[in-house]
Design a protein around this motif. Structure first.
Motif, PDB file in Angstrom:
ATOM      1  N   LEU A   1     -19.555 -25.040   8.845  1.00  0.00           N
ATOM      2  CA  LEU A   1     -19.488 -23.686   9.382  1.00  0.00           C
ATOM      3  C   LEU A   1     -18.611 -23.644  10.635  1.00  0.00           C
ATOM      4  CD1 LEU A   1     -20.532 -20.828   8.909  1.00  0.00           C
ATOM      5  CD2 LEU A   1     -22.515 -21.382  10.310  1.00  0.00           C
TER       6      LEU A   1
ATOM      7  N   MET B   1     -14.922 -21.738  10.702  1.00  0.00           N
ATOM      8  CA  MET B   1     -14.596 -20.676  11.663  1.00  0.00           C
ATOM      9  C   MET B   1     -13.388 -21.065  12.505  1.00  0.00           C
ATOM     10  SD  MET B   1     -18.208 -19.359  13.069  1.00  0.00           S
ATOM     11  CE  MET B   1     -18.882 -17.889  12.372  1.00  0.00           C
TER      12      MET B   1
ATOM     13  N   MET C   1     -17.949 -16.699  18.666  1.00  0.00           N
ATOM     14  CA  MET C   1     -18.108 -16.369  17.240  1.00  0.00           C
ATOM     15  C   MET C   1     -19.213 -17.199  16.604  1.00  0.00           C
ATOM     16  SD  MET C   1     -14.269 -15.922  15.664  1.00  0.00           S
ATOM     17  CE  MET C   1     -14.897 -16.250  14.038  1.00  0.00           C
ATOM     18  N   VAL C   2     -19.214 -18.496  16.899  1.00  0.00           N
ATOM     19  CA  VAL C   2     -20.231 -19.389  16.348  1.00  0.00           C
ATOM     20  C   VAL C   2     -21.613 -18.966  16.839  1.00  0.00           C
ATOM     21  CG1 VAL C   2     -21.116 -21.753  16.527  1.00  0.00           C
ATOM     22  CG2 VAL C   2     -18.749 -21.364  15.918  1.00  0.00           C
TER      23      VAL C   2
ATOM     24  N   THR D   1     -22.658 -15.639  15.082  1.00  0.00           N
ATOM     25  CA  THR D   1     -22.984 -15.882  13.672  1.00  0.00           C
ATOM     26  C   THR D   1     -24.297 -16.644  13.541  1.00  0.00           C
ATOM     27  OG1 THR D   1     -20.635 -15.925  13.132  1.00  0.00           O
ATOM     28  CG2 THR D   1     -22.141 -16.904  11.537  1.00  0.00           C
ATOM     29  N   ALA D   2     -24.447 -17.688  14.339  1.00  0.00           N
ATOM     30  CA  ALA D   2     -25.667 -18.496  14.264  1.00  0.00           C
ATOM     31  C   ALA D   2     -26.898 -17.694  14.676  1.00  0.00           C
ATOM     32  CB  ALA D   2     -25.530 -19.742  15.135  1.00  0.00           C
TER      33      ALA D   2
ATOM     34  N   SER E   1     -27.301 -14.485  14.394  1.00  0.00           N
ATOM     35  CA  SER E   1     -27.580 -13.557  13.297  1.00  0.00           C
ATOM     36  C   SER E   1     -28.287 -14.268  12.151  1.00  0.00           C
ATOM     37  CB  SER E   1     -26.280 -12.929  12.787  1.00  0.00           C
ATOM     38  OG  SER E   1     -25.646 -12.221  13.813  1.00  0.00           O
ATOM     39  N   LEU E   2     -27.799 -15.462  11.807  1.00  0.00           N
ATOM     40  CA  LEU E   2     -28.435 -16.224  10.732  1.00  0.00           C
ATOM     41  C   LEU E   2     -29.850 -16.660  11.114  1.00  0.00           C
ATOM     42  CD1 LEU E   2     -25.447 -18.414   9.507  1.00  0.00           C
ATOM     43  CD2 LEU E   2     -26.558 -16.546   8.272  1.00  0.00           C
TER      44      LEU E   2
END
Length: 136
Positions: free
Chosen positions: A19, A23, A47-48, A51-52, A54-55
């Motif tokens: 991941l 990215m 960004m990481v 995204t993380a 949110s996951l």
């Protein structure tokens, strides 16, 4: 027995690295085509992190369902831990690139002394937050 948790951890670490570098690859090819410096690393870390987080939110909602069993909850916990490590990877790379670039720009003191001073400043910034929010 012992192989299953270790294999699960290895798979989750591979997931995190894939991941992260996916990215990184996308960002380098689409946004930062010519510049691969400190700004790119900070944007990648942001960004990481987004995204993380949110996951993690989605995985937590799934884990809260009563229909998931103990084995699914253990797997989801491993996913959350891997995502947490992924956030750490992103920010570690960002800080490392920032220290390297700032120490190259500084001409007043030697590069090695600049890296030492910046490392100490990062420790002074991160350790209190770690002690207050992560350690308890």
């Amino acid at each position: 027995p012992r192989l299953t948790p270790q294999l699960r951890n290895i798979i989750m670490m591979v997931f995190s690295w894939c991941l992260y570098f996916g990215m990184d690859w996308w960002l380098s090819g689409n946004v930062f085509v010519e510049n691969h410096g400190m700004t790119k690393e900070v944007v990648l870390a942001l960004m990481v992190t987004g995204t993380a987080m949110s996951l993690i939110f989605v995985v937590d909602k799934i884990a809260d369902l009563e229909s998931t069993g103990e084995s699914v909850d253990n797997a989801l916990r491993a996913v959350v831990q891997a995502l947490g490590i992924l956030i750490g990877f992103g920010w570690e790379k960002s800080f490392d690139t920032a220290v390297a670039e700032v120490s190259e720009w500084t001409r007043v003191i030697p590069e090695s002394v600049t890296k030492l001073v910046l490392a100490l400043l990062i420790v002074l910034l991160v350790v209190p937050a770690w002690r207050l929010y992560i350690l308890p």
